[in-house]
Design a protein around this motif. Structure first.
Motif, PDB file in Angstrom:
ATOM      1  N   ARG A 169      -7.957   3.977  -3.244  1.00  8.60           N
ATOM      2  CA  ARG A 169      -9.088   3.319  -2.597  1.00  8.60           C
ATOM      3  C   ARG A 169      -9.602   4.094  -1.393  1.00  8.60           C
ATOM      4  O   ARG A 169     -10.599   3.705  -0.778  1.00  8.60           O
ATOM      5  CB  ARG A 169      -8.679   1.914  -2.148  1.00  8.60           C
ATOM      6  CG  ARG A 169      -8.214   1.001  -3.256  1.00  8.60           C
ATOM      7  CD  ARG A 169      -9.348   0.553  -4.129  1.00  8.60           C
ATOM      8  NE  ARG A 169     -10.275  -0.332  -3.410  1.00  8.60           N
ATOM      9  CZ  ARG A 169     -11.429  -0.751  -3.903  1.00  8.60           C
ATOM     10  NH1 ARG A 169     -11.813  -0.360  -5.113  1.00  8.60           N
ATOM     11  NH2 ARG A 169     -12.212  -1.554  -3.201  1.00  8.60           N
ATOM     12  N   ALA A 170      -8.916   5.200  -1.049  1.00  5.69           N
ATOM     13  CA  ALA A 170      -9.344   5.983   0.112  1.00  5.69           C
ATOM     14  C   ALA A 170      -8.869   7.420  -0.026  1.00  5.69           C
ATOM     15  O   ALA A 170      -7.849   7.698  -0.665  1.00  5.69           O
ATOM     16  CB  ALA A 170      -8.792   5.374   1.401  1.00  5.69           C
ATOM     17  N   ALA A 222      -3.676   2.218  -2.811  1.00  7.18           N
ATOM     18  CA  ALA A 222      -3.265   3.595  -2.552  1.00  7.18           C
ATOM     19  C   ALA A 222      -4.301   4.336  -1.716  1.00  7.18           C
ATOM     20  O   ALA A 222      -5.506   4.205  -1.934  1.00  7.18           O
ATOM     21  CB  ALA A 222      -3.028   4.344  -3.864  1.00  7.18           C
ATOM     22  N   ILE A 223      -3.793   5.111  -0.773  1.00  9.00           N
ATOM     23  CA  ILE A 223      -4.602   6.029   0.033  1.00  9.00           C
ATOM     24  C   ILE A 223      -4.078   7.424  -0.212  1.00  9.00           C
ATOM     25  O   ILE A 223      -2.870   7.662  -0.174  1.00  9.00           O
ATOM     26  CB  ILE A 223      -4.496   5.709   1.538  1.00  9.00           C
ATOM     27  CG1 ILE A 223      -5.132   4.365   1.861  1.00  9.00           C
ATOM     28  CG2 ILE A 223      -5.142   6.815   2.377  1.00  9.00           C
ATOM     29  CD1 ILE A 223      -4.954   3.951   3.316  1.00  9.00           C
ATOM     30  N   SER A 225       0.605   5.920 -12.327  1.00  2.82           N
ATOM     31  CA  SER A 225       1.825   5.194 -12.701  1.00  2.82           C
ATOM     32  C   SER A 225       1.981   3.920 -11.883  1.00  2.82           C
ATOM     33  O   SER A 225       2.371   2.872 -12.412  1.00  2.82           O
ATOM     34  CB  SER A 225       3.050   6.099 -12.494  1.00  2.82           C
ATOM     35  OG  SER A 225       3.006   7.228 -13.338  1.00  2.82           O
ATOM     36  N   ILE A 226       1.692   4.008 -10.582  1.00  3.16           N
ATOM     37  CA  ILE A 226       1.805   2.839  -9.716  1.00  3.16           C
ATOM     38  C   ILE A 226       0.820   1.759 -10.140  1.00  3.16           C
ATOM     39  O   ILE A 226       1.168   0.574 -10.237  1.00  3.16           O
ATOM     40  CB  ILE A 226       1.577   3.235  -8.236  1.00  3.16           C
ATOM     41  CG1 ILE A 226       2.748   4.078  -7.728  1.00  3.16           C
ATOM     42  CG2 ILE A 226       1.402   1.984  -7.364  1.00  3.16           C
ATOM     43  CD1 ILE A 226       2.526   4.685  -6.360  1.00  3.16           C
ATOM     44  N   LYS A 227      -0.415   2.150 -10.427  1.00  4.37           N
ATOM     45  CA  LYS A 227      -1.429   1.171 -10.823  1.00  4.37           C
ATOM     46  C   LYS A 227      -1.104   0.545 -12.177  1.00  4.37           C
ATOM     47  O   LYS A 227      -1.410  -0.623 -12.411  1.00  4.37           O
ATOM     48  CB  LYS A 227      -2.804   1.824 -10.855  1.00  4.37           C
ATOM     49  CG  LYS A 227      -3.268   2.404  -9.523  1.00  4.37           C
ATOM     50  CD  LYS A 227      -3.303   1.365  -8.417  1.00  4.37           C
ATOM     51  CE  LYS A 227      -4.468   0.422  -8.539  1.00  4.37           C
ATOM     52  NZ  LYS A 227      -4.600  -0.473  -7.349  1.00  4.37           N
ATOM     53  N   ALA A 228      -0.472   1.341 -13.063  1.00  8.99           N
ATOM     54  CA  ALA A 228      -0.058   0.793 -14.354  1.00  8.99           C
ATOM     55  C   ALA A 228       1.053  -0.230 -14.164  1.00  8.99           C
ATOM     56  O   ALA A 228       1.139  -1.224 -14.896  1.00  8.99           O
ATOM     57  CB  ALA A 228       0.402   1.910 -15.285  1.00  8.99           C
ATOM     58  N   LEU A 250       0.841  -1.201   0.000  1.00 11.01           N
ATOM     59  CA  LEU A 250       0.000   0.000   0.000  1.00 11.01           C
ATOM     60  C   LEU A 250       0.870   1.243   0.000  1.00 11.01           C
ATOM     61  O   LEU A 250       1.940   1.264   0.623  1.00 11.01           O
ATOM     62  CB  LEU A 250      -0.897  -0.037   1.239  1.00 11.01           C
ATOM     63  CG  LEU A 250      -1.951   1.032   1.435  1.00 11.01           C
ATOM     64  CD1 LEU A 250      -3.169   0.434   2.165  1.00 11.01           C
ATOM     65  CD2 LEU A 250      -1.417   2.206   2.245  1.00 11.01           C
ATOM     66  N   VAL A 251       0.409   2.273  -0.687  1.00 10.54           N
ATOM     67  CA  VAL A 251       1.126   3.555  -0.737  1.00 10.54           C
ATOM     68  C   VAL A 251       0.210   4.654  -0.214  1.00 10.54           C
ATOM     69  O   VAL A 251      -0.955   4.746  -0.613  1.00 10.54           O
ATOM     70  CB  VAL A 251       1.569   3.888  -2.176  1.00 10.54           C
ATOM     71  CG1 VAL A 251       2.295   5.231  -2.218  1.00 10.54           C
ATOM     72  CG2 VAL A 251       2.463   2.792  -2.724  1.00 10.54           C
ATOM     73  N   ILE A 252       0.724   5.469   0.695  1.00 10.81           N
ATOM     74  CA  ILE A 252       0.007   6.656   1.168  1.00 10.81           C
ATOM     75  C   ILE A 252       0.596   7.860   0.445  1.00 10.81           C
ATOM     76  O   ILE A 252       1.804   8.103   0.520  1.00 10.81           O
ATOM     77  CB  ILE A 252       0.138   6.832   2.689  1.00 10.81           C
ATOM     78  CG1 ILE A 252      -0.537   5.660   3.417  1.00 10.81           C
ATOM     79  CG2 ILE A 252      -0.494   8.154   3.136  1.00 10.81           C
ATOM     80  CD1 ILE A 252      -0.402   5.720   4.928  1.00 10.81           C
TER      81      ILE A 252
END
Length: 225
Positions: free
Chosen positions: A100-101, A79-80, A69-72, A51-53
């Motif tokens: 997601r938040a 990600a939050i 970019s992260i999701k690609a 997970l990335v904040i």
């Protein structure tokens, strides 16, 4: 297993506060942190956190572009977004980008850990106001207008409007976003058209006023990390 979390925020105090909050939990750990999008994406590709904040306002590309970019790279990395920016403008944008938040910074101490656990179970985490906007969209009612013309801007246009409002000149905007000056000028023209502004002076005045209003709203409730 602990949830491995990577933190991206351009304020060192915020990163330290989030890291301390997370490290105190038995089911979470901080695996890295960065102040800008370029460092973050390189680290994420190496570390592969769960997970990335992410903050929206970063050096270089915005948090929204970083999430894309992260999701690609890996759609399984969650990600939050933790931000001081108005959720009525940004929350649906970051969810569309793959987050997601969305947690407001002034509520981060009370809500970010709950947000982590909620999205790790497969749920979204947003305020009641944002949930209402999403429900309206799903039921065909559209997204209620928040009274701001900026809601009609694209993510990149909104990012450039923010930079204009912070006094960043066109050449520097191009350098920060790694795009050409001509592309920046094209975005400026689209922003003027969408905001019904006649010239560059009106564009700058609008953007400065909008940024000032956002900053004033954010300072009413300071971040609690």
């Amino acid at each position: 297993m602990r949830t491995r979390i990577y933190i991206v925020d351009d304020h060192a105090l915020v990163r330290r506060g989030l890291a301390a909050l997370i490290s105190a939990e038995s089911d979470m750990e901080v695996c890295g942190q960065a102040e800008d999008a370029a460092t973050a994406i390189n680290d994420v590709m190496k570390l592969r956190p769960d997970l990335v904040i992410v903050d929206i306002s970063l050096k270089g590309n915005s948090g929204i572009e970083l999430i894309k970019s992260i999701k690609a790279f890996d759609s399984n990395i969650q990600a939050i977004v933790v931000s001081m920016h108005d959720e009525s403008i940004y929350a649906l944008r970051v969810l569309k980008a793959g987050a997601r938040a969305y947690v407001m910074k002034q509520e981060v101490t009370e809500k970010v850990l709950e947000a982590v656990r909620r999205i790790r179970k497969g749920h979204l985490y947003v305020s009641d106001n944002v949930a209402s906007q999403m429900l309206n969209r799903l039921t065909g009612g559209g997204v209620p207008e928040d009274g701001s013309l900026v809601s009609g801007l694209s993510d990149r246009e909104l990012e450039i409007a923010s930079l204009i409002g912070n006094g960043v000149p066109t050449r520097e905007i191009a350098a920060r976003l790694h795009i050409s000056i001509k592309t920046v000028e094209t975005h400026r023209a689209h922003i003027k058209s969408k905001l019904n502004l006649r010239n560059a002076t009106q564009l700058v005045q609008f953007c400065v006023r909008w940024v000032d209003e956002n900053n004033a709203a954010a300072t009413k409730a300071p971040a609690s990390v």
